[in-house]
Design a protein around this motif. Structure first.
Motif, PDB file in Angstrom:
ATOM      1  N   LEU A  14      60.510  50.263  27.549  1.00  0.00           N
ATOM      2  CA  LEU A  14      59.051  50.224  27.646  1.00  0.00           C
ATOM      3  C   LEU A  14      58.617  49.878  29.063  1.00  0.00           C
ATOM      4  CD1 LEU A  14      56.243  50.364  26.376  1.00  0.00           C
ATOM      5  CD2 LEU A  14      56.563  47.989  25.620  1.00  0.00           C
ATOM      6  N   GLY A  15      59.266  48.893  29.658  1.00  0.00           N
ATOM      7  CA  GLY A  15      58.949  48.518  31.030  1.00  0.00           C
ATOM      8  C   GLY A  15      59.213  49.653  32.002  1.00  0.00           C
ATOM      9  N   TRP A  16      60.333  50.335  31.811  1.00  0.00           N
ATOM     10  CA  TRP A  16      60.654  51.469  32.670  1.00  0.00           C
ATOM     11  C   TRP A  16      59.619  52.575  32.495  1.00  0.00           C
ATOM     12  CZ3 TRP A  16      61.927  56.544  31.452  1.00  0.00           C
ATOM     13  CH2 TRP A  16      62.370  57.324  32.532  1.00  0.00           C
ATOM     14  N   LEU A  17      59.285  52.864  31.241  1.00  0.00           N
ATOM     15  CA  LEU A  17      58.314  53.912  30.944  1.00  0.00           C
ATOM     16  C   LEU A  17      56.953  53.597  31.564  1.00  0.00           C
ATOM     17  CD1 LEU A  17      57.708  56.540  29.398  1.00  0.00           C
ATOM     18  CD2 LEU A  17      57.224  55.130  27.396  1.00  0.00           C
ATOM     19  N   ALA A  18      56.555  52.339  31.514  1.00  0.00           N
ATOM     20  CA  ALA A  18      55.261  51.940  32.082  1.00  0.00           C
ATOM     21  C   ALA A  18      55.213  52.195  33.590  1.00  0.00           C
ATOM     22  CB  ALA A  18      54.989  50.474  31.784  1.00  0.00           C
ATOM     23  N   GLY A  19      56.358  52.192  34.235  1.00  0.00           N
ATOM     24  CA  GLY A  19      56.418  52.450  35.672  1.00  0.00           C
ATOM     25  C   GLY A  19      56.511  53.923  36.030  1.00  0.00           C
ATOM     26  N   GLN A  20      56.605  54.786  35.046  1.00  0.00           N
ATOM     27  CA  GLN A  20      56.697  56.234  35.259  1.00  0.00           C
ATOM     28  C   GLN A  20      55.343  56.846  34.917  1.00  0.00           C
ATOM     29  OE1 GLN A  20      59.730  57.199  36.539  1.00  0.00           O
ATOM     30  NE2 GLN A  20      60.115  55.006  36.354  1.00  0.00           N
ATOM     31  N   GLU A  21      54.452  56.907  35.891  1.00  0.00           N
ATOM     32  CA  GLU A  21      53.063  57.276  35.647  1.00  0.00           C
ATOM     33  C   GLU A  21      52.902  58.600  34.890  1.00  0.00           C
ATOM     34  OE1 GLU A  21      49.261  58.094  38.449  1.00  0.00           O
ATOM     35  OE2 GLU A  21      50.471  56.328  38.911  1.00  0.00           O
ATOM     36  N   ASP A  22      53.567  59.640  35.341  1.00  0.00           N
ATOM     37  CA  ASP A  22      53.430  60.941  34.678  1.00  0.00           C
ATOM     38  C   ASP A  22      54.010  60.917  33.265  1.00  0.00           C
ATOM     39  OD1 ASP A  22      52.263  61.936  36.961  1.00  0.00           O
ATOM     40  OD2 ASP A  22      54.091  62.872  37.716  1.00  0.00           O
ATOM     41  N   LEU A  23      55.161  60.310  33.127  1.00  0.00           N
ATOM     42  CA  LEU A  23      55.832  60.243  31.835  1.00  0.00           C
ATOM     43  C   LEU A  23      55.072  59.346  30.860  1.00  0.00           C
ATOM     44  CD1 LEU A  23      58.290  61.363  30.436  1.00  0.00           C
ATOM     45  CD2 LEU A  23      59.615  59.462  31.322  1.00  0.00           C
ATOM     46  N   LEU A  24      54.486  58.286  31.359  1.00  0.00           N
ATOM     47  CA  LEU A  24      53.705  57.387  30.499  1.00  0.00           C
ATOM     48  C   LEU A  24      52.545  58.142  29.855  1.00  0.00           C
ATOM     49  CD1 LEU A  24      53.163  54.588  29.354  1.00  0.00           C
ATOM     50  CD2 LEU A  24      51.844  54.094  31.422  1.00  0.00           C
ATOM     51  N   GLY A  25      51.878  58.989  30.617  1.00  0.00           N
ATOM     52  CA  GLY A  25      50.787  59.789  30.068  1.00  0.00           C
ATOM     53  C   GLY A  25      51.251  60.709  28.958  1.00  0.00           C
ATOM     54  N   ILE A  26      52.442  61.277  29.120  1.00  0.00           N
ATOM     55  CA  ILE A  26      53.001  62.145  28.082  1.00  0.00           C
ATOM     56  C   ILE A  26      53.305  61.327  26.831  1.00  0.00           C
ATOM     57  CG2 ILE A  26      54.953  63.635  27.476  1.00  0.00           C
ATOM     58  CD1 ILE A  26      55.079  64.351  30.507  1.00  0.00           C
ATOM     59  N   PHE A  27      53.884  60.144  27.018  1.00  0.00           N
ATOM     60  CA  PHE A  27      54.179  59.270  25.877  1.00  0.00           C
ATOM     61  C   PHE A  27      52.899  58.909  25.134  1.00  0.00           C
ATOM     62  CE2 PHE A  27      54.377  54.879  24.260  1.00  0.00           C
ATOM     63  CZ  PHE A  27      55.336  55.042  23.276  1.00  0.00           C
ATOM     64  N   LEU A  28      51.883  58.481  25.864  1.00  0.00           N
ATOM     65  CA  LEU A  28      50.635  58.087  25.219  1.00  0.00           C
ATOM     66  C   LEU A  28      50.013  59.261  24.479  1.00  0.00           C
ATOM     67  CD1 LEU A  28      49.090  55.822  28.004  1.00  0.00           C
ATOM     68  CD2 LEU A  28      50.209  55.093  25.881  1.00  0.00           C
ATOM     69  N   GLY A  29      50.034  60.429  25.089  1.00  0.00           N
ATOM     70  CA  GLY A  29      49.457  61.604  24.454  1.00  0.00           C
ATOM     71  C   GLY A  29      50.226  62.060  23.226  1.00  0.00           C
ATOM     72  N   SER A  30      51.534  61.966  23.290  1.00  0.00           N
ATOM     73  CA  SER A  30      52.336  62.466  22.162  1.00  0.00           C
ATOM     74  C   SER A  30      52.402  61.480  21.005  1.00  0.00           C
ATOM     75  CB  SER A  30      53.744  62.829  22.626  1.00  0.00           C
ATOM     76  OG  SER A  30      54.457  61.691  23.035  1.00  0.00           O
ATOM     77  N   THR A  31      52.225  60.201  21.278  1.00  0.00           N
ATOM     78  CA  THR A  31      52.303  59.209  20.201  1.00  0.00           C
ATOM     79  C   THR A  31      50.939  58.771  19.686  1.00  0.00           C
ATOM     80  OG1 THR A  31      52.335  57.347  21.751  1.00  0.00           O
ATOM     81  CG2 THR A  31      54.480  58.276  21.089  1.00  0.00           C
ATOM     82  N   GLY A  32      49.903  59.030  20.445  1.00  0.00           N
ATOM     83  CA  GLY A  32      48.578  58.570  20.063  1.00  0.00           C
ATOM     84  C   GLY A  32      48.331  57.118  20.405  1.00  0.00           C
ATOM     85  N   ALA A  33      49.275  56.507  21.109  1.00  0.00           N
ATOM     86  CA  ALA A  33      49.110  55.113  21.525  1.00  0.00           C
ATOM     87  C   ALA A  33      48.101  55.033  22.664  1.00  0.00           C
ATOM     88  CB  ALA A  33      50.455  54.536  21.973  1.00  0.00           C
ATOM     89  N   ALA A  34      47.436  53.905  22.755  1.00  0.00           N
ATOM     90  CA  ALA A  34      46.504  53.642  23.849  1.00  0.00           C
ATOM     91  C   ALA A  34      47.198  52.742  24.864  1.00  0.00           C
ATOM     92  CB  ALA A  34      45.252  52.968  23.307  1.00  0.00           C
ATOM     93  N   PRO A  35      46.739  52.747  26.111  1.00  0.00           N
ATOM     94  CA  PRO A  35      47.368  51.879  27.113  1.00  0.00           C
ATOM     95  C   PRO A  35      47.452  50.412  26.669  1.00  0.00           C
ATOM     96  CG  PRO A  35      45.914  53.426  28.204  1.00  0.00           C
ATOM     97  CD  PRO A  35      45.704  53.599  26.716  1.00  0.00           C
ATOM     98  N   GLY A  36      46.456  49.921  25.968  1.00  0.00           N
ATOM     99  CA  GLY A  36      46.465  48.542  25.490  1.00  0.00           C
ATOM    100  C   GLY A  36      47.537  48.265  24.451  1.00  0.00           C
ATOM    101  N   ASP A  37      47.976  49.317  23.771  1.00  0.00           N
ATOM    102  CA  ASP A  37      49.027  49.159  22.763  1.00  0.00           C
ATOM    103  C   ASP A  37      50.356  48.754  23.385  1.00  0.00           C
ATOM    104  OD1 ASP A  37      47.360  49.850  20.644  1.00  0.00           O
ATOM    105  OD2 ASP A  37      47.876  51.982  20.771  1.00  0.00           O
ATOM    106  N   LEU A  38      50.584  49.127  24.631  1.00  0.00           N
ATOM    107  CA  LEU A  38      51.865  48.829  25.270  1.00  0.00           C
ATOM    108  C   LEU A  38      52.143  47.337  25.262  1.00  0.00           C
ATOM    109  CD1 LEU A  38      51.767  51.279  28.292  1.00  0.00           C
ATOM    110  CD2 LEU A  38      52.705  51.661  26.004  1.00  0.00           C
TER     111      LEU A  38
END
Length: 92
Positions: A14-38
């Protein structure tokens, strides 16, 4: 790998993913999670399992994460198997 160690690997992912700006957006979009959910859901094993499920979709992501975290390449899969819903499915 036990569940406690698996959660640590999930948190690292999760920490690594949070540091990957482009990939984080894909994760949030594909899971429906919001940034606050992290942050809010980081202690939930089920959420960490979803992070690992996402990471495991691409070998390149697994390699990049494991290299950054100093983990063997099998660690994310082992961690995922130890978290809820990670047991192998037997169809026979």
């Amino acid at each position: 790998m036990n569940a406690q160690k698996a959660e640590v690997v999930g948190l690292q992912a999760l920490g690594w993913l949070a540091g990957q700006e482009d990939l984080l957006g894909i994760f949030l979009g594909s899971t429906g999670a919001a940034p606050g959910d992290l942050r809010a859901r980081a202690q939930e094993a089920e959420f960490l399992a979803s992070v690992l499920d996402f990471l495991l979709m691409d070998d390149g992501w697994v390699i990049a994460f494991c290299d950054a975290a100093g983990l063997p390449y099998a660690a994310p899969m082992q961690a995922r198997a130890a978290l809820p819903g990670g047991a192998a499915t037997h169809w026979t």
